[in-house]
Scaffold this motif. Structure first.
Motif, PDB file in Angstrom:
ATOM      1  N   PRO A  77     -10.095   8.015  -6.979  1.00 14.06           N
ATOM      2  CA  PRO A  77      -9.595   8.328  -5.632  1.00 14.06           C
ATOM      3  C   PRO A  77      -9.198   9.795  -5.484  1.00 14.06           C
ATOM      4  CG  PRO A  77      -8.580   6.322  -6.465  1.00 14.06           C
ATOM      5  CD  PRO A  77      -9.281   6.954  -7.614  1.00 14.06           C
ATOM      6  N   ALA A  78      -8.560  10.362  -6.515  1.00 13.86           N
ATOM      7  CA  ALA A  78      -8.140  11.763  -6.447  1.00 13.86           C
ATOM      8  C   ALA A  78      -9.347  12.685  -6.335  1.00 13.86           C
ATOM      9  CB  ALA A  78      -7.313  12.113  -7.690  1.00 13.86           C
ATOM     10  N   LEU A  79     -10.379  12.415  -7.110  1.00 14.95           N
ATOM     11  CA  LEU A  79     -11.587  13.242  -7.059  1.00 14.95           C
ATOM     12  C   LEU A  79     -12.342  13.050  -5.749  1.00 14.95           C
ATOM     13  CD1 LEU A  79     -12.791  12.853 -10.744  1.00 14.95           C
ATOM     14  CD2 LEU A  79     -12.179  15.006  -9.615  1.00 14.95           C
ATOM     15  N   ALA A  80     -12.344  11.823  -5.226  1.00 14.00           N
ATOM     16  CA  ALA A  80     -13.008  11.579  -3.946  1.00 14.00           C
ATOM     17  C   ALA A  80     -12.327  12.373  -2.836  1.00 14.00           C
ATOM     18  CB  ALA A  80     -12.995  10.088  -3.622  1.00 14.00           C
ATOM     19  N   GLU A  81     -10.986  12.364  -2.840  1.00 13.64           N
ATOM     20  CA  GLU A  81     -10.251  13.128  -1.827  1.00 13.64           C
ATOM     21  C   GLU A  81     -10.471  14.618  -2.010  1.00 13.64           C
ATOM     22  OE1 GLU A  81      -5.666  13.731  -0.214  1.00 13.64           O
ATOM     23  OE2 GLU A  81      -6.195  11.940  -1.365  1.00 13.64           O
ATOM     24  N   TRP A  82     -10.513  15.058  -3.249  1.00 16.16           N
ATOM     25  CA  TRP A  82     -10.735  16.474  -3.560  1.00 16.16           C
ATOM     26  C   TRP A  82     -12.091  16.939  -3.010  1.00 16.16           C
ATOM     27  CZ3 TRP A  82      -7.494  20.000  -5.842  1.00 16.16           C
ATOM     28  CH2 TRP A  82      -8.054  21.193  -6.312  1.00 16.16           C
ATOM     29  N   THR A 120      -2.055   7.833  -3.088  1.00 12.75           N
ATOM     30  CA  THR A 120      -2.752   7.276  -1.930  1.00 12.75           C
ATOM     31  C   THR A 120      -1.841   6.260  -1.241  1.00 12.75           C
ATOM     32  OG1 THR A 120      -4.886   7.567  -3.019  1.00 12.75           O
ATOM     33  CG2 THR A 120      -4.799   6.003  -1.191  1.00 12.75           C
ATOM     34  N   THR A 121      -1.659   6.409   0.078  1.00 18.66           N
ATOM     35  CA  THR A 121      -0.714   5.572   0.825  1.00 18.66           C
ATOM     36  C   THR A 121      -1.391   4.945   2.036  1.00 18.66           C
ATOM     37  OG1 THR A 121       1.069   7.091   0.177  1.00 18.66           O
ATOM     38  CG2 THR A 121       1.540   5.542   1.959  1.00 18.66           C
ATOM     39  N   GLY A 122      -1.171   3.651   2.241  1.00 19.09           N
ATOM     40  CA  GLY A 122      -1.669   2.955   3.418  1.00 19.09           C
ATOM     41  C   GLY A 122      -2.932   2.151   3.158  1.00 19.09           C
ATOM     42  N   ARG A 123      -3.046   1.027   3.856  1.00 19.73           N
ATOM     43  CA  ARG A 123      -4.233   0.179   3.725  1.00 19.73           C
ATOM     44  C   ARG A 123      -5.498   0.957   4.080  1.00 19.73           C
ATOM     45  NH1 ARG A 123      -5.763  -5.311   3.956  1.00 19.73           N
ATOM     46  NH2 ARG A 123      -3.615  -6.049   4.179  1.00 19.73           N
ATOM     47  N   GLY A 124      -5.434   1.708   5.168  1.00 19.16           N
ATOM     48  CA  GLY A 124      -6.609   2.443   5.613  1.00 19.16           C
ATOM     49  C   GLY A 124      -7.103   3.435   4.575  1.00 19.16           C
ATOM     50  N   ASN A 125      -6.197   4.144   3.928  1.00 19.93           N
ATOM     51  CA  ASN A 125      -6.591   5.111   2.912  1.00 19.93           C
ATOM     52  C   ASN A 125      -7.103   4.424   1.651  1.00 19.93           C
ATOM     53  OD1 ASN A 125      -6.056   7.502   4.361  1.00 19.93           O
ATOM     54  ND2 ASN A 125      -3.865   7.318   3.939  1.00 19.93           N
ATOM     55  N   HIS A 126      -6.531   3.272   1.307  1.00 20.86           N
ATOM     56  CA  HIS A 126      -7.050   2.509   0.170  1.00 20.86           C
ATOM     57  C   HIS A 126      -8.473   2.035   0.464  1.00 20.86           C
ATOM     58  CE1 HIS A 126      -2.939   2.507  -1.387  1.00 20.86           C
ATOM     59  NE2 HIS A 126      -3.408   2.010  -2.522  1.00 20.86           N
ATOM     60  N   ARG A 127      -8.709   1.606   1.706  1.00 21.52           N
ATOM     61  CA  ARG A 127     -10.056   1.170   2.081  1.00 21.52           C
ATOM     62  C   ARG A 127     -11.033   2.348   2.028  1.00 21.52           C
ATOM     63  NH1 ARG A 127      -9.293   0.168   7.255  1.00 21.52           N
ATOM     64  NH2 ARG A 127      -8.399  -1.891   6.807  1.00 21.52           N
ATOM     65  N   ARG A 128     -10.600   3.482   2.593  1.00 22.91           N
ATOM     66  CA  ARG A 128     -11.469   4.660   2.644  1.00 22.91           C
ATOM     67  C   ARG A 128     -11.806   5.163   1.240  1.00 22.91           C
ATOM     68  NH1 ARG A 128     -10.163  10.033   2.912  1.00 22.91           N
ATOM     69  NH2 ARG A 128      -7.952   9.537   3.141  1.00 22.91           N
ATOM     70  N   MET A 129     -10.807   5.246   0.373  1.00 20.50           N
ATOM     71  CA  MET A 129     -11.052   5.694  -0.993  1.00 20.50           C
ATOM     72  C   MET A 129     -11.892   4.678  -1.766  1.00 20.50           C
ATOM     73  SD  MET A 129      -9.857   8.727  -1.611  1.00 20.50           S
ATOM     74  CE  MET A 129     -10.569   9.083  -0.006  1.00 20.50           C
ATOM     75  N   GLY A 130     -11.669   3.400  -1.480  1.00 17.52           N
ATOM     76  CA  GLY A 130     -12.459   2.364  -2.129  1.00 17.52           C
ATOM     77  C   GLY A 130     -13.934   2.481  -1.782  1.00 17.52           C
ATOM     78  N   LEU A 131     -14.219   2.719  -0.510  1.00 18.19           N
ATOM     79  CA  LEU A 131     -15.612   2.895  -0.096  1.00 18.19           C
ATOM     80  C   LEU A 131     -16.227   4.129  -0.740  1.00 18.19           C
ATOM     81  CD1 LEU A 131     -15.261   2.026   3.713  1.00 18.19           C
ATOM     82  CD2 LEU A 131     -16.463   0.687   1.968  1.00 18.19           C
ATOM     83  N   PHE A 146       0.821  -1.214   0.000  1.00 19.28           N
ATOM     84  CA  PHE A 146       0.000   0.000   0.000  1.00 19.28           C
ATOM     85  C   PHE A 146       0.852   1.260   0.000  1.00 19.28           C
ATOM     86  CE2 PHE A 146      -2.655  -3.338   1.919  1.00 19.28           C
ATOM     87  CZ  PHE A 146      -3.741  -3.288   1.050  1.00 19.28           C
ATOM     88  N   ARG A 147       2.027   1.200  -0.654  1.00 20.85           N
ATOM     89  CA  ARG A 147       2.858   2.392  -0.815  1.00 20.85           C
ATOM     90  C   ARG A 147       2.143   3.379  -1.746  1.00 20.85           C
ATOM     91  NH1 ARG A 147       4.284  -1.401  -4.393  1.00 20.85           N
ATOM     92  NH2 ARG A 147       5.162  -0.809  -6.431  1.00 20.85           N
ATOM     93  N   GLY A 148       2.709   4.572  -1.879  1.00 20.71           N
ATOM     94  CA  GLY A 148       2.098   5.617  -2.694  1.00 20.71           C
ATOM     95  C   GLY A 148       1.570   5.100  -4.020  1.00 20.71           C
ATOM     96  N   ASN A 149       0.333   5.478  -4.344  1.00 22.05           N
ATOM     97  CA  ASN A 149      -0.373   4.828  -5.443  1.00 22.05           C
ATOM     98  C   ASN A 149      -1.273   5.820  -6.166  1.00 22.05           C
ATOM     99  OD1 ASN A 149      -1.383   2.785  -7.068  1.00 22.05           O
ATOM    100  ND2 ASN A 149      -2.605   1.799  -5.479  1.00 22.05           N
ATOM    101  N   GLY A 150      -1.057   5.985  -7.473  1.00 22.16           N
ATOM    102  CA  GLY A 150      -1.997   6.740  -8.283  1.00 22.16           C
ATOM    103  C   GLY A 150      -1.761   8.237  -8.324  1.00 22.16           C
ATOM    104  N   MET A 151      -2.766   8.944  -8.806  1.00 21.24           N
ATOM    105  CA  MET A 151      -2.636  10.359  -9.133  1.00 21.24           C
ATOM    106  C   MET A 151      -2.349  11.250  -7.931  1.00 21.24           C
ATOM    107  SD  MET A 151      -5.488  10.962 -12.101  1.00 21.24           S
ATOM    108  CE  MET A 151      -5.126  10.522 -13.810  1.00 21.24           C
ATOM    109  N   LEU A 152      -2.851  10.889  -6.753  1.00 21.68           N
ATOM    110  CA  LEU A 152      -2.523  11.640  -5.547  1.00 21.68           C
ATOM    111  C   LEU A 152      -1.716  10.785  -4.577  1.00 21.68           C
ATOM    112  CD1 LEU A 152      -5.587  13.946  -4.748  1.00 21.68           C
ATOM    113  CD2 LEU A 152      -3.341  14.564  -5.636  1.00 21.68           C
TER     114      LEU A 152
END
Length: 290
Positions: A165-170, A132-143, A124-130
């Motif tokens: 994921p980038a738009l969800a965080e935005w 995303t790092t960590g299992r918890g953040n991958h789970r949160r963005m996935g939901l 779960f290292r840094g992943n994608g356009m923003l």
């Protein structure tokens, strides 16, 4: 206006095809998240271009040398506090580095990121356009996106999902409101947790802006008025700004010059950014005057 993918490709020649493909099919998603203006799209793209090195990075590269490990994750630099001796052993071993920095080898950061199992640091290292790092953040963005990024972190960079994921965080951080005010500092803090890379993010935005609009106006002239900026301008006038500023609530070049002049006079870091220290110093001086 040219398509976003063409604009990005012209500015970032090393952009990955998956990211460009995502931008080519982005219209509905951008509309869904309210990214309909040049200011909103410009600031959104600038943040992503910085985080991904011009859209050239899909996953965080953990293959650090020993000196670089010390610079980024060393004692006093990061919660991992990697020593020089340890860095020499870890250098060139990406999975071990990720586990030591983000995973169970760094309990504080592992808790923060929601990394609970062996290997989560690298998986779960840094992943994608923003990035995303960590299992918890991958789970949160996935939901938030309706996609199981926790089970399939590799899906984050697929063209059909990369923007989600980038738009969800935005949207979760209500960053359209800050983009409308042309407030790149607040956007950066929400995304980064601090101001790392602020100058580079600003540079990307300044390159994007002329290509995203045809009004001929500067970005600050297109921004919404802001009560905090109006207070700042009035405070600078009360403290003797010359020439006097228009209290129009827009943070333009004249306001920045006045902030720099005040910072120099107050022996603060003269960067033209009216952050908490600058504003508190102004309040203290105003209280003395009154």
């Amino acid at each position: 206006m040219k398509p976003l993918a063409d604009i990005v490709a012209s500015l970032a020649p090393k952009a990955k095809t998956d990211y460009l493909s995502a931008l080519r099919q982005s219209d509905a998603l951008l509309l869904q998240h309210g990214l309909t203006s040049a200011l909103r799209r410009g600031h959104f793209l600038a943040q992503m271009l910085h985080e991904t090195g011009g859209f050239s990075i899909l996953r965080e590269n953990m293959n650090y040398s020993a000196p670089r490990l010390g610079q980024i994750f060393g004692v006093g630099k990061h919660s991992a506090a990697i020593t020089a001796a340890e860095a020499a052993k870890l250098a060139g071993h990406p999975e071990a580095i990720a586990e030591r920095v983000y995973g169970l080898g760094n309990p504080y950061k592992a808790r923060e990121l929601g990394n609970t199992g062996a290997g989560d640091g690298f998986r779960f290292r840094g992943n994608g356009m923003l990035q995303t790092t960590g299992r918890g953040n991958h789970r949160r963005m996935g939901l938030a996106c309706g996609v199981d990024f926790e089970t399939h972190p590799e899906w984050v960079t697929l063209p059909e999902h990369a923007l989600k994921p980038a738009l969800a965080e935005w949207s979760e951080s209500r960053l359209n409101d800050h983009a409308d005010k042309n407030d790149i500092r607040s956007i950066t803090k929400k995304i980064n947790g601090g101001y790392n890379g602020l100058a580079d993010r600003q540079l990307w935005f300044s390159r994007l802006w002329p290509l995203l609009q045809d009004s001929g106006l500067a970005a600050w002239q297109n921004a919404d008025t802001d009560s905090d900026t109006r207070w700042l301008q009035q405070a600078l006038n009360d403290l003797g700004a010359r020439p006097q500023l228009r209290t129009d609530g827009r943070y333009g070049p004249a306001t920045r010059r006045a902030v720099i002049a005040f910072q120099k006079a107050a022996r603060l870091k003269a960067d033209g950014i009216a952050g908490p220290v600058t504003r508190e110093t102004m309040r203290l001086r105003l209280a003395t005057l009154r």
